[in-house]
Design a protein around this motif. Structure first.
Motif, PDB file in Angstrom:
ATOM      1  N   SER A 179       0.648  -0.989  -0.175  1.00 51.38           N
ATOM      2  CA  SER A 179      -0.059   0.010  -0.069  1.00 51.38           C
ATOM      3  C   SER A 179       0.720   1.193   0.432  1.00 51.38           C
ATOM      4  O   SER A 179       2.006   1.379   0.738  1.00 51.38           O
ATOM      5  CB  SER A 179      -0.821  -0.018   1.015  1.00 51.38           C
ATOM      6  N   PRO A 180       0.819   2.927  -0.523  1.00 47.65           N
ATOM      7  CA  PRO A 180       1.043   3.396  -0.834  1.00 47.65           C
ATOM      8  C   PRO A 180       1.236   4.013   1.235  1.00 47.65           C
ATOM      9  O   PRO A 180       2.793   4.611   1.307  1.00 47.65           O
ATOM     10  CB  PRO A 180       0.241   4.610  -1.711  1.00 47.65           C
ATOM     11  N   GLU A 181       0.863   3.587   1.961  1.00 45.11           N
ATOM     12  CA  GLU A 181       1.023   4.049   2.990  1.00 45.11           C
ATOM     13  C   GLU A 181       2.271   3.474   3.935  1.00 45.11           C
ATOM     14  O   GLU A 181       3.590   3.930   4.251  1.00 45.11           O
ATOM     15  CB  GLU A 181      -0.174   3.717   4.729  1.00 45.11           C
ATOM     16  N   TYR A 182       1.945   2.005   3.570  1.00 50.82           N
ATOM     17  CA  TYR A 182       2.942   0.638   4.139  1.00 50.82           C
ATOM     18  C   TYR A 182       4.456   1.796   3.602  1.00 50.82           C
ATOM     19  O   TYR A 182       5.660   1.795   4.332  1.00 50.82           O
ATOM     20  CB  TYR A 182       2.364  -0.380   3.768  1.00 50.82           C
ATOM     21  N   ALA A 183       4.078   1.592   1.856  1.00 45.62           N
ATOM     22  CA  ALA A 183       5.831   2.459   1.782  1.00 45.62           C
ATOM     23  C   ALA A 183       6.769   3.475   2.635  1.00 45.62           C
ATOM     24  O   ALA A 183       7.334   3.686   2.681  1.00 45.62           O
ATOM     25  CB  ALA A 183       5.462   2.452  -0.217  1.00 45.62           C
ATOM     26  N   ARG A 184       5.104   4.369   2.249  1.00 43.14           N
ATOM     27  CA  ARG A 184       5.864   5.618   3.365  1.00 43.14           C
ATOM     28  C   ARG A 184       6.257   5.643   4.501  1.00 43.14           C
ATOM     29  O   ARG A 184       7.713   6.193   5.087  1.00 43.14           O
ATOM     30  CB  ARG A 184       4.503   6.631   3.188  1.00 43.14           C
ATOM     31  N   ARG A 185       5.134   4.300   5.584  1.00 43.70           N
ATOM     32  CA  ARG A 185       6.034   4.401   6.656  1.00 43.70           C
ATOM     33  C   ARG A 185       7.342   3.485   6.735  1.00 43.70           C
ATOM     34  O   ARG A 185       8.397   3.768   7.432  1.00 43.70           O
ATOM     35  CB  ARG A 185       5.246   2.866   7.365  1.00 43.70           C
TER      36      ARG A 185
END
Length: 323
Positions: A179-185
């Motif tokens: 997910s975009p959120e997982y990549a950002r985190r």
């Protein structure tokens, strides 16, 4: 044509034809109990019918063992003749116009490709061929065409199917997705080496005899990332469940392009390390027993599946890994 040996054909009468069909079903299941379930009889009734047929023909069709039955050499031969004859009869009864192709087709597929690729396309097939009844079955084991009465299977595999006929349907490519959120985190876009801090999501049954981490190991070897693979992970028995977990920020999965491209197009998943690359020797195949002739309803389905896969069976350009 029911081309039975003359010494057998001469002993048949009208009462024996129902017994021949009972034998056909019992031979397919290699079980009197399985035949009884299909024919709505008792196992004892099936056994009596087979016994009457054997006595009438003066041949032994089955060897009765303690907990199972198996065909004798003569039984195998008669079974093959009957299967061929029934197939020819079924084909002869098909309407001549393509618009009127009719009958039932049992199609077996792996759960992930069934849910993500096959099922969303079925409305088009049923609109074109309203008289064809599809019986879609899914599972992670290889189909037993003989006992389960399956006509066609759709596999993600290396193309090795001894004793069966296979047709390559389409290529497959793979890449890590999250997910975009997982990549950002986890800072994956700027620092691919941060993969070592992630949770890997595994399809533990990616293909026959695959190790639980087989897809990740294949991808990591291709891209020199073995040292970055973390030890922690979550295993599933379906690729689509890995994808759902990745969409919900549980980790990073190996995505198969045919199954995840729409998720990427909608922004639900991203490719943190670049684009898709060839998965090695694993692609999608249509597999079936030898048919002579090929049933028209089955040929129609196979032609339609190839049309869905596209003329090149390709999934797009390969993009470089971002390292």
């Amino acid at each position: 044509m029911l081309n039975l040996p003359p010494r057998i054909a001469s002993r048949l009468n009208s009462s024996q034809f129902s017994n021949l069909y009972t034998f056909l079903v019992a031979a397919r299941h290699l079980s009197f109990a399985g035949a009884a379930d299909e024919l709505c009889l008792t196992p004892s009734a099936v056994s009596h019918r087979i016994g009457r047929l054997e006595r009438a023909l003066s041949i032994r069709l089955f060897q009765r063992l303690t907990r199972q039955v198996c065909l004798t050499e003569e039984g195998e031969r008669i079974f093959g003749i009957l299967q061929h004859a029934v197939g020819e009869l079924s084909e002869a009864l098909q309407p001549s116009s393509e618009a009127e192709v009719a009958g039932t087709i049992a199609l077996y597929a792996r759960p992930s490709v069934a849910q993500c690729w096959l099922v969303p396309r079925l409305a088009d097939f049923t609109e074109r061929y309203p008289l064809v009844a599809l019986d879609i079955r899914v599972g992670n084991d290889n189909a037993d065409f003989r006992t389960r009465n399956i006509d066609l299977a759709l596999y993600y595999a290396n193309g090795d199917f001894p004793g069966l006929v296979s047709h390559k349907l389409m290529d497959e490519k793979m890449a890590p997705v999250c997910s975009p959120e997982y990549a950002r985190r986890h800072g994956l876009l700027a620092h691919p080496e941060h993969l070592r801090n992630c949770t890997l999501l595994h399809d533990a049954l990616a293909w026959d005899n695959a190790a639980s981490d087989a897809e990740w190991m294949l991808w990591a070897r291709q891209h020199g990332m073995l040292a970055q693979l973390p030890g922690r992970g979550i295993s599933f028995d379906r690729s689509d469940l890995c994808v759902v977990a990745a969409m919900n920020h549980a980790g990073i999965a190996i995505g198969r392009q045919q199954l995840v491209q729409k998720r990427i197009d909608r922004g639900e998943l991203i490719l943190p390390f670049g684009g898709f690359t060839q998965s090695g020797h694993y692609d999608y195949y249509l597999v079936h027993p030898p048919y002579d002739p090929m049933p028209r309803r089955l040929q129609v389905l196979m032609d339609w599946l190839h049309e869905c896969a596209g003329p090149s069976a390709s999934t797009g350009n390969v993009e470089p890994l971002l390292v």
